[in-house]
Write an enzyme that holds these catalytic residues in place. Sequence first.
Site, PDB file in Angstrom:
ATOM      1  N   GLY A 285     -13.326  -3.509   0.521  1.00  0.00           N
ATOM      2  CA  GLY A 285     -14.717  -3.109   0.686  1.00  0.00           C
ATOM      3  C   GLY A 285     -15.120  -1.961  -0.219  1.00  0.00           C
ATOM      4  O   GLY A 285     -16.250  -1.919  -0.720  1.00  0.00           O
TER       5      GLY A 285
ATOM      6  N   LYS B 263     -19.614 -16.102   2.088  1.00  0.00           N
ATOM      7  CA  LYS B 263     -21.010 -15.762   2.375  1.00  0.00           C
ATOM      8  C   LYS B 263     -21.693 -15.096   1.194  1.00  0.00           C
ATOM      9  O   LYS B 263     -21.176 -14.123   0.636  1.00  0.00           O
ATOM     10  CB  LYS B 263     -21.083 -14.827   3.589  1.00  0.00           C
ATOM     11  CG  LYS B 263     -20.624 -15.450   4.897  1.00  0.00           C
ATOM     12  CD  LYS B 263     -20.799 -14.474   6.043  1.00  0.00           C
ATOM     13  CE  LYS B 263     -20.416 -15.087   7.377  1.00  0.00           C
ATOM     14  NZ  LYS B 263     -20.616 -14.134   8.501  1.00  0.00           N
TER      15      LYS B 263
ATOM     16  N   ARG C 231       0.824  -1.211   0.000  1.00  0.00           N
ATOM     17  CA  ARG C 231       0.000   0.000   0.000  1.00  0.00           C
ATOM     18  C   ARG C 231       0.859   1.263   0.000  1.00  0.00           C
ATOM     19  O   ARG C 231       0.459   2.287  -0.578  1.00  0.00           O
ATOM     20  CB  ARG C 231      -0.952  -0.008   1.202  1.00  0.00           C
ATOM     21  CG  ARG C 231      -2.055  -1.047   1.064  1.00  0.00           C
ATOM     22  CD  ARG C 231      -3.019  -1.033   2.218  1.00  0.00           C
ATOM     23  NE  ARG C 231      -4.154  -1.925   1.971  1.00  0.00           N
ATOM     24  CZ  ARG C 231      -5.123  -2.158   2.813  1.00  0.00           C
ATOM     25  NH1 ARG C 231      -5.133  -1.558   3.999  1.00  0.00           N
ATOM     26  NH2 ARG C 231      -6.116  -2.985   2.505  1.00  0.00           N
TER      27      ARG C 231
ATOM     28  N   GLY D  83      -8.655  -8.006  -1.628  1.00  0.00           N
ATOM     29  CA  GLY D  83      -8.972  -9.012  -0.619  1.00  0.00           C
ATOM     30  C   GLY D  83      -8.295 -10.342  -0.896  1.00  0.00           C
ATOM     31  O   GLY D  83      -7.130 -10.410  -1.294  1.00  0.00           O
TER      32      GLY D  83
END
Length: 450
Positions: free
Chosen positions: A430, A254, A92, A407
């Site tokens: 996200g 999920k 990052r 992710g």
Amino acid sequence: MGLLEPRRRPGRAPALGPADHRAAGDPAARRTTTRRADPTHRRTHMSTDAPTDRRAPIRTLEDLAVDGKRVFVRVDFNVPLDGDGAITDDTRIQAALPTLRRLLDEGAALILAAHLGRPKGVDPALSLAPVAARLGELLGRGVALSPEVVGAESTRLAAALEPGQVLMLENVRFEPGETKNDPDLARAYAALSDGIFVNDAFGAAHRAHASTEGVAHHVEQAAAGLLLQGEVETLEGILADPGRPLVAIVGGAKVTDKIGVIDAFLERADTILIGGAMCFPFFKAQGHEVGSSLCEEAGVEPAARALRDAELKGCRLLLPIDLSLGREFSATTEQRDLDGVDTPDGWMGLDIGPKTAAAYREEILGAGSVFWNGPMGAFELEPFAPGTRTVAEAVAETEATTVVGGGDSAAALQQFGLGDQVTHLSTGGGASLELIEGKALPGVEVLRQA
């Protein structure tokens, strides 16, 4: 076409369940189904059936005059640390370098704001000291660290900056007003600069915090850094004007975490490939046995709805046709392959099977654009890594435009040594998913041109 008759997009087949998908498994046949449509046909297809989500462009560095100015720059330096406080992955920090170097080359002095972890007040273990030191090494110049976020000392240090110098504020989340988007804190940030704000922290752009959104209301000029600009333009572009066929690969644990992404691609994609534990609510919705597999009960109804919507919208929603099973979540567990998807009691699905992996590979290689978010299985356990590895290799190999949504997908690409072989590897996590879902990101919207 009758009022209640579902419209189908030209040239697209309905959603496939396991049995249909198996019948479609012949590679030659699959290549035929993924032939690229005529470009004119694609444009008509998009203009009549799917939303394009064209939004106002964001202001960029091209819109700023920074020579001799102090610029407040929000960066995403939320890097992992080991037990001794040393940085274990500086990706990052590396990602922000193009923006920082450009501003410095154009004669700016920089005040950098970033967060690290989720401190509850001031926490020396989450100081940005190691980040400032590493950034200085990468930039080849000193990076001063303020002992505070805002206050008398930060004001003094910022006022003393000369062009080409860099000051990093302490962890902005040491300030309780940061995550509350406190307007007084936002004004204090702005006052450190000469009225110029640059946001390059795409990973935090979905949060309306003082340093990501609030500060923009208290400066004369606000713009996106190169990293944030690239993220927004790439992700919005794959939704608004993708090369065809557009293949979306959605995995993970999920359904409820990804249903917004699935819904977005049901409107836009030609094919959606489902993998990971989230396939089990789909199977349960179809009446299949899931054994001891991780099957999110709250995901069964959304999965059933997605299957129905795929039929109505003419999107090919593909599920696995075979699985790799284990007795438990362990690299040393007993393992077996299942030709089919009805998982016996005492077994859990931990990866897509080889037939599914091969079929998904063909879909990816025949694509014009690919979006991938979420692994196909428990790739961190070597016996259950092959499905994710096959997908990752296909994403790297295809000639399509490839966008990977950060992710675990990004981690998988890095694990397999393929991180530099995709068109765009998002840093957002996200934020990437929310943008794909069509949600407004506060840190982006405040930068859009009126």
